[in-house]
Design an enzyme around this catalytic site. Structure first.
Site, PDB file in Angstrom:
ATOM      1  N   LYS A 164      43.260  28.272  45.818  1.00  0.00           N
ATOM      2  CA  LYS A 164      42.367  27.113  45.884  1.00  0.00           C
ATOM      3  C   LYS A 164      42.971  26.041  46.806  1.00  0.00           C
ATOM      4  O   LYS A 164      44.156  26.124  47.181  1.00  0.00           O
ATOM      5  CB  LYS A 164      42.146  26.588  44.465  1.00  0.00           C
ATOM      6  CG  LYS A 164      41.396  27.587  43.569  1.00  0.00           C
ATOM      7  CD  LYS A 164      41.269  27.080  42.142  1.00  0.00           C
ATOM      8  CE  LYS A 164      40.458  28.015  41.281  1.00  0.00           C
ATOM      9  NZ  LYS A 164      40.353  27.537  39.876  1.00  0.00           N
TER      10      LYS A 164
ATOM     11  N   TYR B 118      30.283  29.733  41.500  1.00  0.00           N
ATOM     12  CA  TYR B 118      30.455  29.158  40.160  1.00  0.00           C
ATOM     13  C   TYR B 118      29.124  28.927  39.440  1.00  0.00           C
ATOM     14  O   TYR B 118      29.036  28.061  38.572  1.00  0.00           O
ATOM     15  CB  TYR B 118      31.229  27.837  40.263  1.00  0.00           C
ATOM     16  CG  TYR B 118      32.727  28.039  40.474  1.00  0.00           C
ATOM     17  CD1 TYR B 118      33.497  28.750  39.554  1.00  0.00           C
ATOM     18  CD2 TYR B 118      33.374  27.495  41.591  1.00  0.00           C
ATOM     19  CE1 TYR B 118      34.867  28.928  39.737  1.00  0.00           C
ATOM     20  CE2 TYR B 118      34.749  27.667  41.780  1.00  0.00           C
ATOM     21  CZ  TYR B 118      35.486  28.381  40.844  1.00  0.00           C
ATOM     22  OH  TYR B 118      36.852  28.558  41.019  1.00  0.00           O
TER      23      TYR B 118
ATOM     24  N   PHE C  67      32.154  19.570  34.079  1.00  0.00           N
ATOM     25  CA  PHE C  67      33.104  19.520  35.189  1.00  0.00           C
ATOM     26  C   PHE C  67      32.579  20.201  36.457  1.00  0.00           C
ATOM     27  O   PHE C  67      33.276  20.216  37.468  1.00  0.00           O
ATOM     28  CB  PHE C  67      34.449  20.137  34.774  1.00  0.00           C
ATOM     29  CG  PHE C  67      34.384  21.580  34.310  1.00  0.00           C
ATOM     30  CD1 PHE C  67      34.356  22.633  35.221  1.00  0.00           C
ATOM     31  CD2 PHE C  67      34.348  21.887  32.953  1.00  0.00           C
ATOM     32  CE1 PHE C  67      34.292  23.954  34.801  1.00  0.00           C
ATOM     33  CE2 PHE C  67      34.286  23.223  32.520  1.00  0.00           C
ATOM     34  CZ  PHE C  67      34.261  24.255  33.450  1.00  0.00           C
TER      35      PHE C  67
ATOM     36  N   ARG D 151      44.620  38.699  36.220  1.00  0.00           N
ATOM     37  CA  ARG D 151      44.422  37.569  35.305  1.00  0.00           C
ATOM     38  C   ARG D 151      45.704  37.261  34.530  1.00  0.00           C
ATOM     39  O   ARG D 151      46.022  36.111  34.264  1.00  0.00           O
ATOM     40  CB  ARG D 151      43.279  37.861  34.320  1.00  0.00           C
ATOM     41  CG  ARG D 151      41.926  38.100  34.984  1.00  0.00           C
ATOM     42  CD  ARG D 151      41.135  36.868  35.255  1.00  0.00           C
ATOM     43  NE  ARG D 151      40.688  36.183  34.076  1.00  0.00           N
ATOM     44  CZ  ARG D 151      39.911  35.098  34.109  1.00  0.00           C
ATOM     45  NH1 ARG D 151      39.526  34.589  35.282  1.00  0.00           N
ATOM     46  NH2 ARG D 151      39.537  34.508  33.013  1.00  0.00           N
TER      47      ARG D 151
ATOM     48  N   THR E 256      43.868  29.415  32.023  1.00  0.00           N
ATOM     49  CA  THR E 256      43.134  28.449  32.863  1.00  0.00           C
ATOM     50  C   THR E 256      43.824  27.089  32.863  1.00  0.00           C
ATOM     51  O   THR E 256      43.944  26.449  33.913  1.00  0.00           O
ATOM     52  CB  THR E 256      41.682  28.311  32.326  1.00  0.00           C
ATOM     53  OG1 THR E 256      41.098  29.611  32.270  1.00  0.00           O
ATOM     54  CG2 THR E 256      40.855  27.414  33.228  1.00  0.00           C
TER      55      THR E 256
ATOM     56  N   ARG F  95      50.166  30.115  37.347  1.00  0.00           N
ATOM     57  CA  ARG F  95      49.847  28.766  36.856  1.00  0.00           C
ATOM     58  C   ARG F  95      50.959  28.212  35.973  1.00  0.00           C
ATOM     59  O   ARG F  95      51.240  27.011  36.001  1.00  0.00           O
ATOM     60  CB  ARG F  95      48.512  28.785  36.103  1.00  0.00           C
ATOM     61  CG  ARG F  95      47.308  28.966  37.027  1.00  0.00           C
ATOM     62  CD  ARG F  95      46.056  29.197  36.222  1.00  0.00           C
ATOM     63  NE  ARG F  95      44.856  29.335  37.038  1.00  0.00           N
ATOM     64  CZ  ARG F  95      43.730  29.904  36.622  1.00  0.00           C
ATOM     65  NH1 ARG F  95      43.644  30.400  35.397  1.00  0.00           N
ATOM     66  NH2 ARG F  95      42.680  29.981  37.423  1.00  0.00           N
TER      67      ARG F  95
ATOM     68  N   ASN G 213      44.354  24.140  39.371  1.00  0.00           N
ATOM     69  CA  ASN G 213      45.137  25.273  38.861  1.00  0.00           C
ATOM     70  C   ASN G 213      45.403  26.362  39.904  1.00  0.00           C
ATOM     71  O   ASN G 213      45.588  27.527  39.584  1.00  0.00           O
ATOM     72  CB  ASN G 213      44.522  25.820  37.559  1.00  0.00           C
ATOM     73  CG  ASN G 213      43.104  26.305  37.735  1.00  0.00           C
ATOM     74  OD1 ASN G 213      42.567  26.285  38.842  1.00  0.00           O
ATOM     75  ND2 ASN G 213      42.488  26.749  36.658  1.00  0.00           N
TER      76      ASN G 213
ATOM     77  N   HIS H  99      42.309  31.413  41.773  1.00  0.00           N
ATOM     78  CA  HIS H  99      41.177  32.014  41.044  1.00  0.00           C
ATOM     79  C   HIS H  99      41.350  33.518  41.003  1.00  0.00           C
ATOM     80  O   HIS H  99      41.833  34.108  41.974  1.00  0.00           O
ATOM     81  CB  HIS H  99      39.859  31.697  41.763  1.00  0.00           C
ATOM     82  CG  HIS H  99      38.733  32.614  41.362  1.00  0.00           C
ATOM     83  ND1 HIS H  99      37.996  32.415  40.222  1.00  0.00           N
ATOM     84  CD2 HIS H  99      38.273  33.770  41.913  1.00  0.00           C
ATOM     85  CE1 HIS H  99      37.105  33.411  40.109  1.00  0.00           C
ATOM     86  NE2 HIS H  99      37.254  34.234  41.122  1.00  0.00           N
TER      87      HIS H  99
ATOM     88  N   GLU I 163      32.055  39.098  43.793  1.00  0.00           N
ATOM     89  CA  GLU I 163      32.721  37.998  44.499  1.00  0.00           C
ATOM     90  C   GLU I 163      33.272  38.450  45.852  1.00  0.00           C
ATOM     91  O   GLU I 163      33.204  37.695  46.827  1.00  0.00           O
ATOM     92  CB  GLU I 163      33.825  37.411  43.603  1.00  0.00           C
ATOM     93  CG  GLU I 163      33.229  36.696  42.389  1.00  0.00           C
ATOM     94  CD  GLU I 163      34.260  36.273  41.344  1.00  0.00           C
ATOM     95  OE1 GLU I 163      35.469  36.429  41.587  1.00  0.00           O
ATOM     96  OE2 GLU I 163      33.839  35.791  40.276  1.00  0.00           O
TER      97      GLU I 163
HETATM   98  P1  RTP Z   1      38.962  30.920  37.720  1.00  0.00           P
HETATM   99  O1  RTP Z   1      37.505  31.336  37.647  1.00  0.00           O
HETATM  100  O2  RTP Z   1      39.231  29.847  38.724  1.00  0.00           O
HETATM  101  O3  RTP Z   1      39.933  32.066  37.810  1.00  0.00           O
HETATM  102  O4  RTP Z   1      39.259  30.205  36.352  1.00  0.00           O
HETATM  103  P2  RTP Z   1      39.068  30.700  34.875  1.00  0.00           P
HETATM  104  O5  RTP Z   1      38.247  31.953  34.791  1.00  0.00           O
HETATM  105  O6  RTP Z   1      40.458  30.714  34.307  1.00  0.00           O
HETATM  106  O7  RTP Z   1      38.247  29.502  34.251  1.00  0.00           O
HETATM  107  P3  RTP Z   1      36.666  29.186  34.186  1.00  0.00           P
HETATM  108  O8  RTP Z   1      36.365  28.781  32.799  1.00  0.00           O
HETATM  109  O9  RTP Z   1      35.847  30.253  34.825  1.00  0.00           O
HETATM  110  O10 RTP Z   1      36.602  27.881  35.074  1.00  0.00           O
HETATM  111  C1  RTP Z   1      36.628  27.965  36.457  1.00  0.00           C
HETATM  112  C2  RTP Z   1      37.461  26.848  37.012  1.00  0.00           C
HETATM  113  O11 RTP Z   1      36.854  25.600  36.702  1.00  0.00           O
HETATM  114  C3  RTP Z   1      37.853  24.620  36.525  1.00  0.00           C
HETATM  115  N1  RTP Z   1      37.747  24.053  35.185  1.00  0.00           N
HETATM  116  N2  RTP Z   1      37.855  22.775  34.957  1.00  0.00           N
HETATM  117  N3  RTP Z   1      37.653  21.328  31.645  1.00  0.00           N
HETATM  118  C4  RTP Z   1      37.791  21.327  32.954  1.00  0.00           C
HETATM  119  O12 RTP Z   1      37.968  20.333  33.590  1.00  0.00           O
HETATM  120  C5  RTP Z   1      37.733  22.616  33.621  1.00  0.00           C
HETATM  121  N4  RTP Z   1      37.546  23.772  33.043  1.00  0.00           N
HETATM  122  C6  RTP Z   1      37.564  24.700  34.042  1.00  0.00           C
HETATM  123  C7  RTP Z   1      39.202  25.296  36.717  1.00  0.00           C
HETATM  124  O13 RTP Z   1      39.587  25.126  38.084  1.00  0.00           O
HETATM  125  C8  RTP Z   1      38.873  26.745  36.434  1.00  0.00           C
HETATM  126  O14 RTP Z   1      39.810  27.606  37.032  1.00  0.00           O
END
Ligand code: RTP
Length: 155
Positions: free
Chosen positions: A16, A56, A64, A92, A98, A109, A119, A122, A133
Site C-alpha cells: 500500500k 474494496y 472507514f 495472509r 489487520t 504487519r 497497515n 494487502h 483481484e
Molecule cells: P486487506 O484487504 O488490506 O488485506 O485487509 P484485511 O482483509 O486484513 O481487512 P479488511 O477488513 O478487508 O479491510 C481492508 C482494509 O481496510 C482498512 N481498514 N480500516 N477500522 C478501520 O479503520 C479499518 N478497518 C479496515 C485496512 O487498511 C484494511 O487492511
C-alpha cells in the site's frame, strides 16, 4: 520436476502507499520470495479512484470506506501476483492481523506497522478473490508464465 505441484492457486498482494513511502517494498517482496512462492506479476502503479472503489466494493457501507479509498489512491502501490499451493492462506499468515498491534511478531504487519489504517500491505482473502483481484489489477500481458530454476528444491 513438477512445477505443476506449485498448484494453480494465486493471490493478489499489494504494498500500500505507506509501504512504498516508507521504503518497505524490497522487504515485503522478499518475505514472499523467501517463503518459496512464485512471482507472476509485479508493477508500481498509481491506482485510480474507480479501481480502488471496485477493489474494496464489499466494504462500501463501512464508516472507514472513504478514508480507505483516499489512502489507497494517495500514492503509488506495488501490485503483485503470487502463485503456489495454499498461497492465499499462507500469504495472509505472513501478512498478519489487520490491526498491526494485534499482528504477531514475525509477520509483516507485526514487524513493520502500527495502525489499521496504515497497515502497509494487502492480501486476497480467498482463492476466488485472488483470481478476481489479479484480473482487476493486471492486464493479461503483464503476467508471466515461467518456471523458476530452483523449483525442484523448493517443492
Ligand atoms: P486487506 O484487504 O488490506 O488485506 O485487509 P484485511 O482483509 O486484513 O481487512 P479488511 O477488513 O478487508 O479491510 C481492508 C482494509 O481496510 C482498512 N481498514 N480500516 N477500522 C478501520 O479503520 C479499518 N478497518 C479496515 C485496512 O487498511 C484494511 O487492511
Amino acid at each position: 520436476k513438477p512445477v505443476a505441484s506449485m498448484g494453480t492457486e494465486e493471490t493478489y498482494i499489494m504494498v500500500k502507499p505507506d509501504g512504498v513511502h516508507r521504503c518497505l517494498v524490497g522487504e515485503i517482496i522478499s518475505r514472499f520470495e523467501k517463503k518459496g512462492f512464485l512471482l507472476k506479476g509485479l508493477k508500481l502503479f498509481q491506482c485510480p479512484k474507480d479501481l480502488a472503489q471496485e477493489h474494496y466494493k464489499d466494504l462500501k457501507e463501512k464508516s472507514f470506506y472513504p478514508s480507505l479509498i483516499d489512502y489507497i489512491t494517495s500514492g503509488p502501490v506495488v501490485c503483485m501476483a503470487w502463485e503456489g499451493a495454499g498461497v492465499v492462506a499462507s500469504a495472509r499468515k505472513l501478512i498478519g492481523a489487520t490491526n498491526p498491534l494485534q499482528a504477531e511478531p514475525g509477520t509483516i504487519r507485526g514487524d513493520l506497522a502500527v495502525q489499521t489504517g496504515r497497515n502497509v500491505v494487502h492480501g486476497s482473502d480467498s482463492p476466488e478473490n485472488g483470481k478476481r483481484e489479479i484480473a482487476l489489477w493486471f492486464k493479461e500481458g503483464e503476467l508471466c508464465q515461467w518456471v523458476p530454476a530452483q523449483a525442484p528444491w523448493l517443492i
